[in-house]
Design a protein around this motif. Structure first.
Motif, PDB file in Angstrom:
ATOM      1  N   LEU A 171       0.851  -1.195   0.000  1.00  0.00           N
ATOM      2  CA  LEU A 171       0.000   0.000   0.000  1.00  0.00           C
ATOM      3  C   LEU A 171       0.883   1.241   0.000  1.00  0.00           C
ATOM      4  CD1 LEU A 171      -2.854   1.251   0.242  1.00  0.00           C
ATOM      5  CD2 LEU A 171      -2.561   1.147   2.731  1.00  0.00           C
ATOM      6  N   LYS A 179      -7.273   3.993  -3.161  1.00  0.00           N
ATOM      7  CA  LYS A 179      -6.008   3.444  -2.712  1.00  0.00           C
ATOM      8  C   LYS A 179      -5.003   3.479  -3.854  1.00  0.00           C
ATOM      9  CE  LYS A 179      -7.664   0.163   0.785  1.00  0.00           C
ATOM     10  NZ  LYS A 179      -7.706  -1.264   1.184  1.00  0.00           N
ATOM     11  N   PHE A 181      -1.547   1.739  -4.732  1.00  0.00           N
ATOM     12  CA  PHE A 181      -0.721   0.645  -4.237  1.00  0.00           C
ATOM     13  C   PHE A 181       0.165   0.090  -5.344  1.00  0.00           C
ATOM     14  CE2 PHE A 181      -4.726  -1.243  -5.589  1.00  0.00           C
ATOM     15  CZ  PHE A 181      -4.353  -2.368  -6.303  1.00  0.00           C
TER      16      PHE A 181
END
Length: 215
Positions: A171, A179, A181
């Motif tokens: 992450l 997100k 990542f």
């Protein structure tokens, strides 16, 4: 002369008497719910380990299931529930997050059995290349659960521009619901991936590795 109850009718009646759904019974035995349905319709017959597990969950003897002989018990089943996880190809896994998943589950012919709770969306794949050496070798079978959120360092099954592959999860940042990542291989001969440059989507988090000895 009264018609003798069939094995399928005995299975169905006993299952309902114990207030078990086909799905619950299937999970306990370690088969798909389609298999239980086929037993009750007498399209197939339970055999071997499946027959013994079925007898234990229905609290009766195997002989009672097959021909009506033997006893019906009152003791509760002692075996832990078993999850039957469909073992599919990586090409099939690329469709797991779509509506095709239910069809893939129904058509699965190979399963891995795990005496632990997994979600209904759990799946297993076989490692096909050397991108995850030395951690995971070609031929290793890996079980993933889409309902388990990955933590940094976890191995995941992911879609990379529509292609399913196994990688380690890292992450980067999280802002609101988005997100950022990265996915990295264990083998540095393969490229590192990032959401900034590739379309990445997590299919599931690794729950178990199965490695079989070659002859």
């Amino acid at each position: 002369m009264m018609k003798k109850e069939s094995s399928g009718e005995r299975i169905r009646a006993r299952r309902k008497a114990l207030q078990l759904t086909q799905q619950t019974l299937a999970k306990g035995i370690g088969v798909s719910h389609v298999a239980v349905s086929q037993w009750e319709k007498e399209e197939t017959v339970p055999r071997g380990e499946n027959l013994l597990r079925l007898a234990e969950w229905l609290q009766c003897t195997a002989a009672w299931i097959i021909d009506g002989d033997g006893e019906v018990f009152t003791a509760a089943p002692r075996r832990a529930p078993v999850t039957a996880v469909p073992l599919i190809s990586l090409a099939q896994a690329s469709e797991w997050l779509s509506e095709a998943r239910l069809l893939l589950q129904q058509q699965a012919t190979h399963f891995l059995y795990r005496e632990a709770t997994l979600s209904d969306a759990a799946l297993a794949v076989t490692v096909e290349d050397q991108s995850m050496l030395p951690d995971y070798r070609p031929g290793d079978a890996l079980i993933f659960d889409p309902q388990v959120a990955p933590q940094p360092g976890d191995a995941v099954l992911a879609l990379v521009d529509g292609v399913a592959m196994v990688r380690f999860y890292r992450l980067q940042t999280q802002q609101h619901d988005e997100k950022t990542f990265a996915l990295r291989p264990a083998n540095d001969d393969f490229p590192h991936l990032h959401t900034a440059t590739s379309r990445l989507e997590i299919i599931g988090t690794l729950m178990e590795l199965r490695r079989y000895r070659s002859r």
